[in-house]
Design an enzyme around this catalytic site. Structure first.
Site, PDB file in Angstrom:
ATOM      1  N   GLU A 130       0.823  -1.208   0.000  1.00 60.44           N
ATOM      2  CA  GLU A 130       0.000   0.000   0.000  1.00 60.44           C
ATOM      3  C   GLU A 130       0.857   1.258   0.000  1.00 60.44           C
ATOM      4  OE1 GLU A 130      -2.876   2.538   2.917  1.00 60.44           O
ATOM      5  OE2 GLU A 130      -3.019   0.363   3.121  1.00 60.44           O
ATOM      6  N   THR A 166      -3.454   2.878   5.626  1.00 61.20           N
ATOM      7  CA  THR A 166      -4.811   2.666   6.159  1.00 61.20           C
ATOM      8  C   THR A 166      -4.884   1.635   7.283  1.00 61.20           C
ATOM      9  OG1 THR A 166      -5.299   1.006   4.459  1.00 61.20           O
ATOM     10  CG2 THR A 166      -5.899   3.292   3.965  1.00 61.20           C
TER      11      THR A 166
END
Length: 298
Positions: A130, A166
């Site tokens: 990510e 996240t």
């Protein structure tokens, strides 16, 4: 012995969506490539590999053409999309909507920081899929920080915009944000002239699991936390369980259980990371119940 599976554990919607897309596509295609492990769980990767999912890395992507490649929930940097166009690769984009929204926010903030001689800082694990996607929105100029020692990379006389991977800890994000703010104050006589914008971009599907796991760990005598060893989310959530219940054990699958961990009167809770499939937790529960019937002392 009472064995309960935590109803709040298991895949987050982003991972569930990606796996469903992969399974649907494999029903129609002889072969589907996936850029990196679709989920940080070796058991699930093995199950999907047996269905025809072939895991590749970014170097191997360069040599592919005229095929289908799945982008997993973690998202990808712009370079991946350029390679796909150049090599006539059809991308099956299963990027998590939360991650895609964050990529857009990072790109917008980066463009602004470039005009203002500022810096993009990302709280996350360097090299994580990510984070690679996020730094790709900044021409690789973003500063990735995880430990306090990483904060030395930041220039505190210039504007700072902070985001988070996240799946990071909310507590960790706000602690780090406070330390950055303190350093800005120390580096500038009038710190208000140096803009600092902290964006809590942590997915609440992940962060909300911490209080839920604390409660679940308190309610049970023994905790079996099921997760792949590569999952950073799994390591963090297991620590939440261990802090609440010292009889918490991290296992990858049912074969790692030890009968000495249990007593016949125990209440045992089975839980896992956002990358842990429900079928695997059910497998652990079934195995424990069969162990109790055959091996545990009466």
């Amino acid at each position: 012995m009472q064995v309960t599976i935590d109803k709040n554990s298991g895949y987050c919607f982003g991972v569930e969506f990606a796996i469903k897309m992969a399974e649907d596509e494999m029903e129609q295609s002889e072969k589907l490539y996936c850029l990196g492990d679709i989920v940080h769980n070796d058991m699930e990767v093995k199950r999907l590999r047996e269905k025809g999912l072939v895991v590749i890395d970014r170097e191997e992507l360069q040599d592919l053409s005229d095929c289908k490649v799945l982008i997993r929930a973690h998202g990808e940097p712009p370079e991946t999309y350029k390679t796909a166009i150049k090599n006539n690769i059809e991308l099956i984009d299963a990027s998590c909507p939360v991650v895609l929204k964050l990529q857009h926010r990072v790109k917008t903030a980066f463009d602004r920081m470039e005009r203002e001689n500022g810096q993009i800082v990302i709280y996350g694990k360097k090299g994580h899929a990510e984070v690679i996607g996020l730094t790709g929105q900044t021409l690789e100029k973003a500063i990735v920080v995880m430990e306090e020692s990483d904060l030395d990379k930041i220039d505190y006389t210039r504007p700072v915009t902070l985001f988070s991977q996240t799946t990071k800890s909310t507590k960790g994000f706000y602690e780090l944000s406070g330390k950055i703010e303190d350093r800005i104050k120390k580096a500038n006589s009038n710190y208000e002239e140096v803009p600092f914008n902290a964006n809590d971009s942590i997915c609440r599907q992940v962060s909300n699991r911490e209080p839920q796991l604390q409660k679940f760990s308190h309610e049970n005598d023994v905790i079996l936390f099921v997760s792949g060893k590569k999952s950073s989310n799994g390591k963090a959530l297991y620590q939440v369980c261990l802090n609440e219940n010292e009889r918490s054990y991290f296992i990858e699958n049912e074969t790692e259980m030890n009968p000495d961990w249990f007593r016949p009167e125990d209440k045992v809770g089975v839980c896992g990371a956002t990358s842990t499939p429900m079928w695997l937790m059910e497998q652990v529960k079934s195995h424990l119940e069969s162990m109790e019937e055959s091996a545990l002392p009466i």
